[in-house]
Design a protein around this motif. Structure first.
Motif, mmCIF file in Angstrom:
data_model
loop_
_atom_site.group_PDB
_atom_site.id
_atom_site.type_symbol
_atom_site.label_atom_id
_atom_site.label_comp_id
_atom_site.label_asym_id
_atom_site.label_seq_id
_atom_site.Cartn_x
_atom_site.Cartn_y
_atom_site.Cartn_z
ATOM 1 N N GLN A 259 0.845 -1.336 -0.145
ATOM 2 C CA GLN A 259 -0.236 0.100 -0.088
ATOM 3 C C GLN A 259 0.812 1.320 -0.013
ATOM 4 N N GLU A 260 2.039 1.211 0.496
ATOM 5 C CA GLU A 260 2.923 2.393 0.722
ATOM 6 C C GLU A 260 3.891 2.489 -0.538
ATOM 7 N N LEU A 261 3.867 1.585 -1.514
ATOM 8 C CA LEU A 261 4.747 1.536 -2.673
ATOM 9 C C LEU A 261 4.223 2.982 -3.712
ATOM 10 N N PRO A 262 3.188 3.124 -4.085
ATOM 11 C CA PRO A 262 2.974 4.102 -4.907
ATOM 12 C C PRO A 262 3.391 5.553 -4.333
ATOM 13 N N ASP A 263 3.063 5.804 -2.924
ATOM 14 C CA ASP A 263 3.539 7.265 -2.696
ATOM 15 C C ASP A 263 5.162 6.986 -2.674
#
Length: 303
Positions: A259-263
């Motif tokens: 979930q934190e990969l795009p940011d």
């Protein structure tokens, strides 16, 4: 110094010997951080060296990286490590940590590879590869990370909590029982089925069972199970330290939500990512052709 294994049964252990994970020359390197480290090497081709780094769980080994070793060995020097505590490497009683594994990778790059290399790492092995690359950027040309850990929104035990967890898991009798339950053939098959969108190759199950039934097999996994081998908030504290080009390959994973990969990708311009669908966490075995093609496109883009 590293020494070739000849005859091949030098690594026979008590009970049933552990076979080779890949059909390639086998060597040892005596490291200051992790003792005797075993590795497979095919240096018959020229070009920039490639080093393959497996994950950490209850039953990892260089077998996890076999499809990549078999493909890339025809075109460049390729090495695949058995990290300390696993495979044919030493399984001594010592304090295992991310720093230990990163230092072993660094020693391997200096003592064996001896020139800048591309690294391909899998799952938790990605964090160790990233530490090694950040600590000595001159040794690492690029990183390709398969289902990298460190992008979860949920946290893991750290510090004193992880220490307490390890002490609890190490209680005599409890540790044997827990590790025994995790490493039955049915348990291994269950866990592998979680990371395969299709059926699990039998050789993975067979090798995982064999490697988990060697002397000392439970020692390093107990550090993994207690959470002590993860870097807290790796997406903030570790991965931004890497200055080399990085490719992350991912899709679904039973243990990582990404979930934190795009940011993160929006802040780190030396990183890129590609989603390989449908995969459940082990793309090098689930979709080897697509995984290899993505990595080769990445390398080609670097010139």
């Amino acid at each position: 110094m590293d020494s070739a294994i000849n005859p091949p049964d030098k690594h026979a252990t008590r009970g049933r010997p552990l076979p080779a994970a890949v059909d390639a020359p086998r060597h040892d390197l005596q490291t200051s951080a992790g003792g005797r480290v075993h590795y497979y090497a095919d240096t018959s081709a020229g070009g920039r060296p490639l080093v393959l780094i497996h994950s950490i769980n209850a039953a990892p080994s260089a077998m996890e990286m076999k499809p990549l070793f078999e493909h890339f060995r025809a075109g460049r020097p390729v090495y695949a490590l058995d990290l300390p505590g696993f495979g044919h490497s030493e399984r001594a009683k010592r304090r295992y940590s991310p720093e230990l594994y990163a230092k072993v990778i660094g020693e391997f790059l200096v003592e064996v590879v001896r020139e800048p290399a591309d690294l391909i790492a899998y799952s938790l092995g990605c964090e160790f590869a990233a530490i090694a690359a950040a600590d000595a950027p001159e040794r690492v040309n690029s990183l390709a990370l398969l289902s990298p850990t460190g992008f979860n929104t949920r946290g893991l035990p750290t510090g004193a909590a992880a220490e307490r967890a390890h002490r609890f898991l190490s209680i005599p009798g409890l540790s044997d029982g827990l590790y025994g339950l995790l490493t039955t053939r049915s348990s291994i098959k269950y866990f592998y089925n979680q990371v395969f969108a299709g059926s699990t190759p039998p050789e993975l199950i067979d090798y995982a069972y064999a490697t988990t039934h060697q002397p000392g097999a439970k020692i390093a996994p107990l550090y993994f199970l207690s959470g002590q081998l993860f870097t807290p908030r790796a997406c903030d504290s570790l991965y931004p330290r890497v200055t080399q080009p990085v490719l992350a390959l991912y899709d679904k994973d039973p243990n990582i939500d990404f979930q934190e990969l795009p940011d993160f990708l929006g802040r780190q311009f030396n990183w890129r990512a590609e989603r390989l669908t449908p995969t459940n966490g082990m793309p090098q075995w689930e979709k080897p052709a697509e995984t290899i093609a993505a990595i080769e496109r990445f390398w080609d883009s670097l010139g």
